[in-house]
Design an enzyme around this catalytic site. Structure first.
Site, PDB file in Angstrom:
ATOM      1  N   LYS A 193       9.430  42.267 120.223  1.00 44.88           N
ATOM      2  CA  LYS A 193      10.499  43.106 120.805  1.00 44.88           C
ATOM      3  C   LYS A 193      11.104  43.875 119.642  1.00 44.88           C
ATOM      4  CE  LYS A 193      14.466  43.637 121.507  1.00 44.88           C
ATOM      5  NZ  LYS A 193      15.105  44.770 120.779  1.00 44.88           N
ATOM      6  N   GLU A 269      16.452  35.272 110.071  1.00 45.62           N
ATOM      7  CA  GLU A 269      16.744  35.980 108.811  1.00 45.62           C
ATOM      8  C   GLU A 269      17.946  36.856 109.098  1.00 45.62           C
ATOM      9  OE1 GLU A 269      15.338  35.144 106.218  1.00 45.62           O
ATOM     10  OE2 GLU A 269      13.504  34.203 106.934  1.00 45.62           O
ATOM     11  N   CYS A 303      19.342  43.858 104.259  1.00 45.11           N
ATOM     12  CA  CYS A 303      20.086  42.590 104.263  1.00 45.11           C
ATOM     13  C   CYS A 303      20.292  42.030 102.864  1.00 45.11           C
ATOM     14  CB  CYS A 303      19.359  41.538 105.086  1.00 45.11           C
ATOM     15  SG  CYS A 303      19.032  42.066 106.733  1.00 45.11           S
ATOM     16  N   GLU A 401      29.369  42.451 105.198  1.00 38.98           N
ATOM     17  CA  GLU A 401      28.240  43.233 104.668  1.00 38.98           C
ATOM     18  C   GLU A 401      28.416  44.682 105.140  1.00 38.98           C
ATOM     19  OE1 GLU A 401      24.746  42.051 106.823  1.00 38.98           O
ATOM     20  OE2 GLU A 401      23.489  42.296 105.057  1.00 38.98           O
TER      21      GLU A 401
END
Ligand code: SIN
Length: 500
Positions: A193, A269, A303, A401
């Site tokens: 997906k 993750e 990330c 972040e």
């Protein structure tokens, strides 16, 4: 790996006219959504429509799961020999290499990533297919010495079954291949997906997988802009044995919670809040080079991008001077144009978030020494490369972040103080530091509470190295031989009453 690429190019053989697809792929067939709905993919650099893909429903996704289950249970895939699985992965690798230019162009068009970076991602992403093509043949079991004479204790590694792979827009190819390569090598069948912003790169990859000859149902892909119910289906369906997700910590937690009832294997993750520490002994030129490549990779939408820069007192001003010169010279614009180094942010949600975080820091008296504003002359989603100093610890730029082209800088005095600050976060994906002091290097590498440490280096990702985080940055590891573990079950066979 040798791929006949140049040979084919010399003969000018082309197997595929275009890799841009407008259908999804389930059970070996290119299909529309059951209700014929589609959605458009927009180029973030200029707002143009790049293509459209099926807007699939839970029913469509459920058919993909059933196809993957059938392909797994009918032993089509899990009973292929390791060498056969390896050969198919290698064929896929070669086809990707042959079509690297077209995949890169598709990626740039839908993600805004500069073409050079997109080329880099295709090479990086394909390295996972190559690596897991090789690892497929080394998923060894064990024979454990028994404490009784009439027994043999055998350990097998068996594929989980159907794995659902939910992937993000920031690395439209590599985050798929890092999961798919491992899952397929282990003998799992998969349902991908992809992110709604970047499904075209994913479909192009699957088109090449079809051409490589993977049997029907082994690889399925479901495109949609209605992710939550489909994520829920993956979590709740008894036919999905494993889920692998790369994306935000919030969504990761939701998937973790929702899949707990079925005790699913889950690999996550998630987001980071990476410290980038420059100690007094650091080589400043190296540290500045690394800061630029780490922070501005994919416009900061990575990330493992450095999020909090901690500079020790003696090198603070020198580092900032050098950094400012470098950042001022970065070329921002449409990533398909030559020489562009920084593209747009992916969408308005991301753009608004970056703008809001900078405003929050401004209100909290941080010092914006470069940028800090949108670049409206280039388009709606461009943000200027920004440097902000004296960022307070209650600013969003410090606690969250940013996922954008913003360098947030803090000053520190002692090693102890900076280790405390770096670890004072529930995120623990990557961390970087620069020091020429060997004692400090080992000490700090061990003390940082992260899954990956870059020492005098900030581009640390590699197919053969384990990628993953600690704390709320995730569970499990991808890439490396450890990446296979996410897709296998350990089976113990006790052979008893043996007579020798
Ligand atoms: C990520 O942003 O999660 C991927 C970065 C990488 O693989 O290097």
């Amino acid at each position: 790996m040798f791929c006949f690429k140049n040979f084919r190019q010399r003969l000018n053989l082309r197997y595929i006219s275009s890799l841009v697809q407008s259908k999804a792929y389930i059970n070996g067939k290119w299909v529309k959504a059951e209700n014929n709905e589609v959605f458009e993919i927009i180029n973030p650099a200029n707002g143009s429509v790049v293509g459209s893909v099926p807007n699939m429903s839970v029913n469509d996704a459920s058919q993909a799961v059933q196809a993957a289950k059938k392909a797994f249970e009918s032993s089509q895939w899990s009973m292929f020999t390791a060498k056969e699985r390896s050969s198919l992965l290698k064929k896929w690798y070669c086809l990707i290499e042959e079509n690297a230019d077209e995949i890169s162009s598709i990626m740039t068009a839908e993600s805004g990533k500069p073409l050079n970076e997109a080329r880099g991602e295709v090479a990086y992403g394909n390295a996972f297919i190559e690596w897991f093509g090789e690892e497929a043949r080394r998923i060894y079991g064990e024979i454990i010495p028994s404490s009784t004479k009439d027994r043999e204790l055998i350990v097998l590694k068996e594929p989980l079954g159907v794995a659902a792979l939910i992937t993000p827009w920031n690395f439209p190819m590599a985050m798929i291949t890092r999961k798919a390569g491992a899952a397929l090598a282990a003998g799992c069948t998969i349902v991908i997906k992809p992110a709604e912003d970047t499904p075209l790169t994913a479909l192009a990859l699957v088109k090449l997988a079809e051409q490589a000859g993977f049997p029907a149902g082994v690889i399925n892909i479901v495109t949609t802009n209605k992710a939550p119910p489909i994520g829920d289906l993956f979590c709740k369906s008894p036919d999905v044995e494993g889920i692998s997700f790369t994306g935000s910590t919030e969504v990761g937690k939701l998937l973790f919670r929702n899949s707990s009832d079925g005790i699913k294997r889950i690999s996550l993750e998630l987001g980071g809040n990476a410290p980038f520490i420059v100690f007094n002994s650091a080589n400043l030129d190296k540290a500045v080079d690394a800061a630029v490549s780490c922070k501005f990779r994919n416009c900061g939408q990575t990330c493992i991008s450095a999020n909090r820069f901690f500079l020790q007192q003696e090198v603070h001003d020198g580092f900032i001077d050098l950094l400012k010169q470098r950042v001022e010279s970065l070329k921002v614009g449409d990533g398909s144009k030559p020489g562009i180094q920084i593209g747009p942010l992916i969408n308005s949600m991301q753009f608004n978030k970056v703008s809001a975080y900078v405003e929050d820091a401004r209100l909290k008296n941080a010092n914006i020494i470069l940028g800090g504003k949108p670049l409206k002359n280039l388009g709606n989603l461009f943000y200027s490369p920004t440097i902000i100093t004296d960022v307070p610890t209650n600013a969003k730029l410090y606690t969250e972040e940013v996922f954008g082209p913003v360098v947030s800088i803090m000053k520190f005095n002692t090693e102890e103080e900076v280790i405390h600050a770096a670890n004072n976060s529930r995120r623990g994906l990557a961390g970087y530091f620069f020091s020429e002091n060997i004692q400090q290097v080992f000490r700090v590498a061990k003390l940082l509470e992260v899954g990956m440490v870059g020492v005098n280096e900030a581009l640390i990702s590699a197919a053969e190295a384990p990628f993953g985080g600690v704390k709320e940055s995730g569970i499990g590891r991808e890439g490396c031989h450890h990446g296979i573990d996410e897709y296998v079950e350990i089976k113990y066979i006790c052979m008893g009453n043996l007579r020798y």
